[in-house]
Design a protein around this motif. Sequence first.
Motif, PDB file in Angstrom:
ATOM      1  N   CYS A 191       0.835  -1.201   0.000  1.00 56.02           N
ATOM      2  CA  CYS A 191       0.000   0.000   0.000  1.00 56.02           C
ATOM      3  C   CYS A 191       0.874   1.257   0.000  1.00 56.02           C
ATOM      4  O   CYS A 191       0.589   2.226  -0.699  1.00 56.02           O
ATOM      5  CB  CYS A 191      -0.919  -0.032   1.221  1.00 56.02           C
ATOM      6  N   TRP A 198       1.735   6.785  -6.797  1.00 51.66           N
ATOM      7  CA  TRP A 198       0.660   7.721  -7.131  1.00 51.66           C
ATOM      8  C   TRP A 198       1.119   9.164  -6.884  1.00 51.66           C
ATOM      9  O   TRP A 198       0.892  10.040  -7.699  1.00 51.66           O
ATOM     10  CB  TRP A 198      -0.582   7.418  -6.300  1.00 51.66           C
ATOM     11  N   ARG A 208       2.361   1.744  -3.486  1.00 52.71           N
ATOM     12  CA  ARG A 208       1.344   2.251  -4.409  1.00 52.71           C
ATOM     13  C   ARG A 208       1.086   3.734  -4.173  1.00 52.71           C
ATOM     14  O   ARG A 208       0.932   4.506  -5.108  1.00 52.71           O
ATOM     15  CB  ARG A 208       0.055   1.442  -4.247  1.00 52.71           C
ATOM     16  N   THR A 209       1.040   4.132  -2.890  1.00 56.22           N
ATOM     17  CA  THR A 209       0.827   5.537  -2.554  1.00 56.22           C
ATOM     18  C   THR A 209       1.990   6.386  -3.040  1.00 56.22           C
ATOM     19  O   THR A 209       1.788   7.479  -3.591  1.00 56.22           O
ATOM     20  CB  THR A 209       0.654   5.690  -1.023  1.00 56.22           C
TER      21      THR A 209
END
Length: 141
Positions: free
Chosen positions: A28, A35, A31-32
């Motif tokens: 997670c 992004w 992915r953050t």
Amino acid sequence: MMPRQRSPHPSASVAPAGVASGDDGYTCGERTSLWLLSCVDKSVKVIEPILIILAIGLISLDVYTFFKFVIPEITERRGQLVTALHGLWALWLLFNVFFNQFHCAFSSPGTTLEVHEQALQLAMTYDWRWCRKCNRGKPPL
């Protein structure tokens, strides 16, 4: 960052702690981060022309101030010859600033100039290294 390799064993299909169960193999946090980096890249592409115009405007304001207020003061105190020398020096610096600004703004990052083979051979004698990616010489550290 490369995605994690998936194990072909069925018993390894359970994701370890901290790893999301998505198909991409990123946690997670990863992915953050991706992004966030994507958002920064997109915003820089939008802001870049504005920053270039701002830089040109600030440089032009400095030039205006110099020629409007400083040059007349130099003329009054030192004479025409010193004023001419200051003006020529200021124009030379201005040319260099705008030339470098233009090349920084419109050159592709990560590219190098073509180097003649003879110059490269001479440079390689002074501890130059070879870049495997662009197949050109790199200066010493």
